[in-house]
Design a protein around this motif. Structure first.
Motif, mmCIF file in Angstrom:
data_model
loop_
_atom_site.group_PDB
_atom_site.id
_atom_site.type_symbol
_atom_site.label_atom_id
_atom_site.label_comp_id
_atom_site.label_asym_id
_atom_site.label_seq_id
_atom_site.Cartn_x
_atom_site.Cartn_y
_atom_site.Cartn_z
ATOM 1 N N ASP A 194 0.840 -1.213 0.000
ATOM 2 C CA ASP A 194 0.000 0.000 0.000
ATOM 3 C C ASP A 194 0.872 1.258 0.000
ATOM 4 O O ASP A 194 0.783 2.104 -0.896
ATOM 5 N N ALA A 195 1.695 1.384 1.035
ATOM 6 C CA ALA A 195 2.675 2.481 1.125
ATOM 7 C C ALA A 195 2.049 3.852 0.882
ATOM 8 O O ALA A 195 2.614 4.701 0.198
ATOM 9 N N GLY A 196 0.847 4.046 1.436
ATOM 10 C CA GLY A 196 0.236 5.376 1.391
ATOM 11 C C GLY A 196 -0.358 5.765 0.058
ATOM 12 O O GLY A 196 -0.574 6.957 -0.209
ATOM 13 N N ARG A 197 -0.671 4.798 -0.788
ATOM 14 C CA ARG A 197 -1.240 5.123 -2.107
ATOM 15 C C ARG A 197 -2.634 5.738 -1.955
ATOM 16 O O ARG A 197 -3.344 5.480 -0.977
ATOM 17 N N GLU A 198 -3.066 6.564 -2.945
ATOM 18 C CA GLU A 198 -4.424 7.096 -2.914
ATOM 19 C C GLU A 198 -5.380 5.992 -3.365
ATOM 20 O O GLU A 198 -5.019 5.147 -4.176
ATOM 21 N N LYS A 199 -6.604 6.007 -2.797
ATOM 22 C CA LYS A 199 -7.526 4.898 -3.049
ATOM 23 C C LYS A 199 -8.864 5.346 -3.629
ATOM 24 O O LYS A 199 -9.834 4.590 -3.589
ATOM 25 N N GLU A 200 -8.911 6.553 -4.180
ATOM 26 C CA GLU A 200 -10.148 7.003 -4.831
ATOM 27 C C GLU A 200 -10.112 6.647 -6.321
ATOM 28 O O GLU A 200 -10.996 5.998 -6.844
ATOM 29 N N LEU A 201 -9.056 7.094 -6.973
ATOM 30 C CA LEU A 201 -8.956 6.896 -8.428
ATOM 31 C C LEU A 201 -8.322 5.552 -8.778
ATOM 32 O O LEU A 201 -8.718 4.913 -9.737
ATOM 33 N N GLU A 202 -7.323 5.172 -7.998
ATOM 34 C CA GLU A 202 -6.626 3.891 -8.208
ATOM 35 C C GLU A 202 -6.225 3.701 -9.673
ATOM 36 O O GLU A 202 -6.542 2.684 -10.298
ATOM 37 N N LEU A 203 -5.532 4.695 -10.207
ATOM 38 C CA LEU A 203 -5.132 4.672 -11.613
ATOM 39 C C LEU A 203 -3.952 3.725 -11.847
ATOM 40 O O LEU A 203 -3.183 3.444 -10.935
ATOM 41 N N ASN B 219 -0.264 3.060 -13.562
ATOM 42 C CA ASN B 219 0.942 3.818 -13.949
ATOM 43 C C ASN B 219 0.944 5.226 -13.373
ATOM 44 O O ASN B 219 1.432 6.158 -14.023
ATOM 45 N N ASN B 220 0.411 5.397 -12.186
ATOM 46 C CA ASN B 220 0.289 6.735 -11.596
ATOM 47 C C ASN B 220 0.969 6.763 -10.223
ATOM 48 O O ASN B 220 0.652 5.943 -9.355
ATOM 49 N N SER B 221 1.883 7.710 -10.057
ATOM 50 C CA SER B 221 2.670 7.766 -8.821
ATOM 51 C C SER B 221 1.797 7.823 -7.574
ATOM 52 O O SER B 221 2.058 7.128 -6.593
ATOM 53 N N ASN B 222 0.768 8.664 -7.590
ATOM 54 C CA ASN B 222 -0.064 8.798 -6.396
ATOM 55 C C ASN B 222 -0.807 7.502 -6.086
ATOM 56 O O ASN B 222 -0.988 7.139 -4.925
ATOM 57 N N SER B 223 -1.233 6.814 -7.127
ATOM 58 C CA SER B 223 -1.939 5.547 -6.937
ATOM 59 C C SER B 223 -0.981 4.419 -6.571
ATOM 60 O O SER B 223 -1.431 3.316 -6.252
ATOM 61 N N PHE B 224 0.313 4.706 -6.616
ATOM 62 C CA PHE B 224 1.300 3.669 -6.293
ATOM 63 C C PHE B 224 1.925 3.833 -4.917
ATOM 64 O O PHE B 224 2.615 2.932 -4.445
ATOM 65 N N GLY B 225 1.681 4.983 -4.251
ATOM 66 C CA GLY B 225 2.318 5.189 -2.947
ATOM 67 C C GLY B 225 3.807 5.436 -3.082
ATOM 68 O O GLY B 225 4.291 5.837 -4.148
ATOM 69 N N ASN B 226 4.540 5.182 -1.999
ATOM 70 C CA ASN B 226 5.977 5.494 -2.032
ATOM 71 C C ASN B 226 6.849 4.319 -1.581
ATOM 72 O O ASN B 226 7.932 4.527 -1.028
ATOM 73 N N GLY B 227 6.377 3.100 -1.833
ATOM 74 C CA GLY B 227 7.136 1.930 -1.396
ATOM 75 C C GLY B 227 7.745 1.136 -2.543
ATOM 76 O O GLY B 227 7.953 1.666 -3.635
ATOM 77 N N TYR B 228 8.009 -0.148 -2.270
ATOM 78 C CA TYR B 228 8.692 -0.991 -3.266
ATOM 79 C C TYR B 228 7.882 -1.127 -4.549
ATOM 80 O O TYR B 228 8.456 -1.298 -5.641
ATOM 81 N N ALA B 229 6.551 -1.068 -4.454
ATOM 82 C CA ALA B 229 5.735 -1.214 -5.671
ATOM 83 C C ALA B 229 5.975 -0.032 -6.607
ATOM 84 O O ALA B 229 6.107 -0.208 -7.818
ATOM 85 N N LEU B 230 6.060 1.187 -6.047
ATOM 86 C CA LEU B 230 6.385 2.366 -6.868
ATOM 87 C C LEU B 230 7.754 2.213 -7.515
ATOM 88 O O LEU B 230 7.916 2.451 -8.717
ATOM 89 N N LEU B 231 8.733 1.816 -6.721
ATOM 90 C CA LEU B 231 10.103 1.731 -7.245
ATOM 91 C C LEU B 231 10.202 0.649 -8.319
ATOM 92 O O LEU B 231 10.858 0.833 -9.350
#
Lengths: 251, 251
Positions: free
Chosen positions: A56-65, A67-79
């Motif tokens: 999860d790492a703090g991802r946004e959960k409204e749009l859940e897009l 390939n989108n940084s905000n929808s990916f949070g800031n953890g290993y999934a983003l990286l």
């Protein structure tokens, strides 16, 4: 771009080596699958990251897009996803993160239709298990390692039934003791959960991402909190190490 | 770890090569400084990322912790800092992100005491300029390229006066046309701002991170929005490319 791509990938894999020790443990732990070629990313792949707060790492959960940084949070999934998108600009990849903080494997099952099957992933990566143990230890949950394993097996069976050609990636759940959350009393009972996850990976010929073994090497280079700030959740260098390990497993 | 570190770093640099074209443009644009050795990271370094929304990338602004994912947001600063922390577990690095969305160079000046000088950075990376042009173009600001350049020069002078041995990294501001925000009318006038930034970098013998030139190569491989989703802000693969370019410049 074939040659350059190969060169890039071999460079990426080389960069796993924080030290030769970590490099070699990753190499030795990442299994070569018979008949399964490495570098499994194909054009138009839909890649889904599933799990708990670590994903999860703090991802946004409204749009859940995708390939989108905000929808990916800031953890290993983003990286990991950022690296994949950078490496494959010609492949029209679509990547999603649907990890939710606090989840145990039965909670993945409860939201699986919407948060996995409807997305029709070609590659599904799951990291789940630490809450199954931790919440039980803290008296917040009455599951057991058998429940974890059986629920996990059912989840994978259900997934393969719905999407027969899906590639499954099972990530080893992990902890590091001598941290604010985790002490030595976690280690032996949690190994049972880790063994169950490995069993599931083997049963379904899934990719296995050996996070625990890599973190066990990492603590030889810096204290546990440097990699997992509370013994459970990845700090920045830990997330980077996770992304490299994941990529090494699949590419 | 000397040999392995060198191997890791050379692998990292190799992985710049999304394609040989991008790889070579990065190599040719990243200048070798006379008398300045590459790989400038030293033990106990304090490294500060400064700038506008591209650097900010949704970071939390209450705690503003060092080496913390939430305080770093989800952009190039997170990816760059995570890589640095992973690569140097033995160096006790302290990294901060203090980018703020919408900032122009005079707004950096207004908060410089608190958001730069008090942190006493050894390495300061600045990415600023797109709002100085864009807000002026949109009639929201009455600055000019001369104001930008003069304010930027004063800011660097003030910084060097306060911290004489600081290493300065000036990042080339960038845009990509054919996007939702940027059309061709931006390109020529914005080049003036880019030239001013380069002038400042040269005057102070700073490191120069050639983001525009790298993005100009990247669009040969995928549309502009793939790298900068609106022509100004980095999408996931764009942030990854920025991190690799930054690292290639300093290491």
């Amino acid at each position: 771009m074939g040659f350059t791509r190969r060169k890039f990938l071999s460079s990426s894999i080389g960069s796993i080596g924080l030290s030769s020790m970590i490099g070699s443990i990753v190499s030795s732990c990442v299994e070569e699958k018979k008949g399964k070629k490495k570098s499994v990313i194909s054009s138009n792949d839909i890649i889904l990251f599933q799990g708990d707060s670590i994903t999860d790492a703090g991802r946004e959960k409204e749009l859940e897009l995708s390939n989108n940084s905000n929808s990916f949070g800031n953890g290993y999934a983003l990286l990991t996803a950022s690296n994949l998108l950078y490496t494959h600009p010609d492949k029209n990849l679509k990547l999603f993160n649907r990890g939710i903080s606090g989840n145990k494997v039965f909670e993945l099952s409860n939201r699986w239709e919407k948060d996995c099957l409807e997305l029709k992933p070609n590659i599904l990566s799951i990291l789940i298990g630490v809450n199954d143990y931790w919440h039980k230890k803290d008296g917040l949950y009455d599951g057991s390692v058998e429940v974890y394993e059986n629920d996990y097996r059912k989840l994978i069976k259900r997934t393969i039934k719905a999407i027969p050609n899906i590639k499954i990636v099972i990530c080893q759940p992990f902890i590091l003791p001598d941290t604010s959350v985790v002490d030595d009393s976690f280690v032996e009972p949690f190994k049972e959960y880790q063994l169950s996850a490995k069993k599931i990976a083997d049963e379904f010929n899934a990719f296995w991402v050996p996070f625990q073994e890599v973190f066990d090497e990492a603590v030889k280079h810096a204290p546990a909190e440097y990699w997992l700030y509370d013994g459970v959740h990845a700090a920045m260098p830990g997330a980077h190490l996770m992304a490299l390990t994941w990529l090494k497993t699949l590419i």
